[in-house]
Design a protein around this motif. Structure first.
Motif, PDB file in Angstrom:
ATOM      1  N   PRO A 179       0.817  -1.233   0.000  1.00 43.81           N
ATOM      2  CA  PRO A 179       0.000   0.000   0.000  1.00 43.81           C
ATOM      3  C   PRO A 179       0.843   1.273   0.000  1.00 43.81           C
ATOM      4  CG  PRO A 179      -0.831  -1.554   1.628  1.00 43.81           C
ATOM      5  CD  PRO A 179       0.419  -2.168   1.059  1.00 43.81           C
ATOM      6  N   GLY A 180       2.045   1.205   0.598  1.00 44.33           N
ATOM      7  CA  GLY A 180       2.921   2.382   0.656  1.00 44.33           C
ATOM      8  C   GLY A 180       3.351   2.875  -0.718  1.00 44.33           C
ATOM      9  N   GLN A 181       3.295   2.017  -1.728  1.00 47.91           N
ATOM     10  CA  GLN A 181       3.644   2.443  -3.088  1.00 47.91           C
ATOM     11  C   GLN A 181       2.528   3.271  -3.712  1.00 47.91           C
ATOM     12  OE1 GLN A 181       5.180  -1.835  -4.121  1.00 47.91           O
ATOM     13  NE2 GLN A 181       5.418  -0.528  -5.922  1.00 47.91           N
ATOM     14  N   VAL A 182       1.343   3.160  -3.143  1.00 49.58           N
ATOM     15  CA  VAL A 182       0.163   3.761  -3.758  1.00 49.58           C
ATOM     16  C   VAL A 182      -0.345   4.948  -2.942  1.00 49.58           C
ATOM     17  CG1 VAL A 182      -2.234   3.251  -4.407  1.00 49.58           C
ATOM     18  CG2 VAL A 182      -0.459   1.537  -4.781  1.00 49.58           C
ATOM     19  N   LEU A 183      -0.157   4.866  -1.627  1.00 49.25           N
ATOM     20  CA  LEU A 183      -0.640   5.918  -0.722  1.00 49.25           C
ATOM     21  C   LEU A 183       0.522   6.850  -0.416  1.00 49.25           C
ATOM     22  CD1 LEU A 183      -3.058   6.844   1.054  1.00 49.25           C
ATOM     23  CD2 LEU A 183      -2.098   5.403   2.872  1.00 49.25           C
ATOM     24  N   ILE A 184       0.413   8.074  -0.898  1.00 48.03           N
ATOM     25  CA  ILE A 184       1.553   9.002  -0.844  1.00 48.03           C
ATOM     26  C   ILE A 184       1.100  10.308  -0.204  1.00 48.03           C
ATOM     27  CG2 ILE A 184       3.200  10.280  -2.304  1.00 48.03           C
ATOM     28  CD1 ILE A 184       2.358   7.940  -4.443  1.00 48.03           C
ATOM     29  N   ASP A 185       1.869  10.796   0.769  1.00 52.18           N
ATOM     30  CA  ASP A 185       1.564  12.101   1.370  1.00 52.18           C
ATOM     31  C   ASP A 185       1.719  13.190   0.317  1.00 52.18           C
ATOM     32  OD1 ASP A 185       0.782  12.051   4.098  1.00 52.18           O
ATOM     33  OD2 ASP A 185       2.753  11.201   4.566  1.00 52.18           O
ATOM     34  N   TRP A 186       0.722  14.041   0.235  1.00 52.87           N
ATOM     35  CA  TRP A 186       0.771  15.131  -0.748  1.00 52.87           C
ATOM     36  C   TRP A 186       1.092  16.452  -0.062  1.00 52.87           C
ATOM     37  CZ3 TRP A 186      -1.893  19.752  -1.183  1.00 52.87           C
ATOM     38  CH2 TRP A 186      -1.706  20.444  -2.393  1.00 52.87           C
ATOM     39  N   HIS A 187       1.939  17.266  -0.687  1.00 49.61           N
ATOM     40  CA  HIS A 187       2.164  18.662  -0.275  1.00 49.61           C
ATOM     41  C   HIS A 187       2.235  19.499  -1.535  1.00 49.61           C
ATOM     42  CE1 HIS A 187       3.103  17.335   3.786  1.00 49.61           C
ATOM     43  NE2 HIS A 187       3.877  16.403   3.255  1.00 49.61           N
ATOM     44  N   LEU A 188       1.874  20.746  -1.402  1.00 50.75           N
ATOM     45  CA  LEU A 188       1.987  21.655  -2.548  1.00 50.75           C
ATOM     46  C   LEU A 188       3.453  21.687  -2.986  1.00 50.75           C
ATOM     47  CD1 LEU A 188       0.090  23.570  -4.134  1.00 50.75           C
ATOM     48  CD2 LEU A 188       0.937  25.404  -2.659  1.00 50.75           C
ATOM     49  N   PRO A 189       3.732  21.429  -4.286  1.00 55.81           N
ATOM     50  CA  PRO A 189       5.137  21.456  -4.716  1.00 55.81           C
ATOM     51  C   PRO A 189       5.758  22.829  -4.453  1.00 55.81           C
ATOM     52  CG  PRO A 189       3.707  20.624  -6.457  1.00 55.81           C
ATOM     53  CD  PRO A 189       2.827  21.147  -5.376  1.00 55.81           C
ATOM     54  N   CYS A 190       7.039  22.857  -3.982  1.00 50.46           N
ATOM     55  CA  CYS A 190       7.727  24.129  -3.736  1.00 50.46           C
ATOM     56  C   CYS A 190       7.995  24.811  -5.071  1.00 50.46           C
ATOM     57  CB  CYS A 190       9.057  23.893  -3.035  1.00 50.46           C
ATOM     58  SG  CYS A 190       8.837  23.251  -1.397  1.00 50.46           S
ATOM     59  N   LYS A 191       7.853  26.123  -5.107  1.00 46.77           N
ATOM     60  CA  LYS A 191       8.164  26.872  -6.341  1.00 46.77           C
ATOM     61  C   LYS A 191       9.655  26.704  -6.636  1.00 46.77           C
ATOM     62  CE  LYS A 191       4.572  30.202  -6.981  1.00 46.77           C
ATOM     63  NZ  LYS A 191       3.920  31.109  -6.083  1.00 46.77           N
ATOM     64  N   GLY A 192       9.992  26.506  -7.890  1.00 47.42           N
ATOM     65  CA  GLY A 192      11.409  26.340  -8.279  1.00 47.42           C
ATOM     66  C   GLY A 192      11.829  24.888  -8.343  1.00 47.42           C
ATOM     67  N   ASP A 193      10.953  23.953  -7.889  1.00 51.33           N
ATOM     68  CA  ASP A 193      11.290  22.509  -7.959  1.00 51.33           C
ATOM     69  C   ASP A 193      11.234  22.038  -9.410  1.00 51.33           C
ATOM     70  OD1 ASP A 193      11.709  22.280  -5.364  1.00 51.33           O
ATOM     71  OD2 ASP A 193       9.969  21.019  -4.868  1.00 51.33           O
TER      72      ASP A 193
END
Ligand SMILES: Cc1cc2nc3c(=O)[nH]c(=O)nc-3n(C[C@H](O)[C@H](O)[C@H](O)COP(=O)(O)O)c2cc1C
Length: 193
Positions: A179-193
């Protein structure tokens, strides 16, 4: 673990080769359809129909499958094999999609998602009732004679659910990812990434 979760996590597909009599009866099939109807379905469009193939109708489907195999150049051996796919499962349920491409609220991909959920619930209910099943398709869903035999204009033949009593347990351990391959913590991507 609850019995509900056990049924969900223990479900596995059982192909036609490993399905024997008895198949589900009318009440059991109705329960499977009830489960299918409980899947998420935006605007409750019910964008599908299930068409039961059992008894004598299996021989009619076998003829269609054999003709399609010959038309696809599979020869007599291929025709016999494909006919066998129609004859072996005690019950087959054709899955027909009725996607409204012009719906003002629900785009086509959401309707397909509703159908996927319905199939999943149907198969889980079959498993919970002690039956085996497998969703199958193949090139024959695009054979014109087969599609016309199962669909009204505007409908799409997705495939067939083969159903029966499983003659064996699954061959090996589940191949499902962690399940860890499918369930991923989301955060707003940092600008400049
Ligand atoms: C719409 C659809 C069509 C499928 N068609 C086939 C098929 O033609 N042949 C096949 O071997 N598996 C097909 N599958 C996959 C099987 O039904 C099954 O999910 C897969 O073998 C994984 O087994 P499991 O359900 O035990 O995890 C299809 C699945 C879906 C959702």
């Amino acid at each position: 673990m609850t019995a509900d979760l056990q049924a969900l996590l223990g479900r596995y597909s059982v192909g036609p080769k490993h399905l024997v009599e008895p198949g589900p009866d009318d009440a059991q099939l109705a329960t499977m359809v009830q489960a299918a109807l409980h899947a998420p379905d935006h605007a409750e469009l019910v964008p599908y129909r299930f068409k039961l193939v059992r008894g004598d109708a299996r021989a009619q489907m076998a003829t269609l499958f054999a003709d399609a195999a010959r038309a696809a150049g599979k020869g007599e051996e291929g025709a016999v094999l494909d006919a066998e796919r129609a004859l072996r499962p005690p019950v087959t349920v054709a899955v027909v999609a009725r996607i409204d491409l012009g719906h003002p609220l629900v785009p086509a991909h959401e309707q397909w998602a509703a159908l996927g959920g319905a199939i999943s619930n149907f198969l889980t209910a079959a498993h919970a009732l002690g039956f085996g099943g497998k969703m199958l398709s193949g090139a024959k869903v695009r054979n014109a004679a087969i599609a016309a035999a199962f669909c009204e204009p505007g409908e799409t033949l997705l495939g067939w659910i083969a159903l029966g009593t499983p003659s064996r347990k699954p061959a090996g351990p589940s191949r499902k990812p962690d399940p860890g391959q499918v369930l991923i913590d989301w955060h707003l991507p940092c600008k400049g990434d």
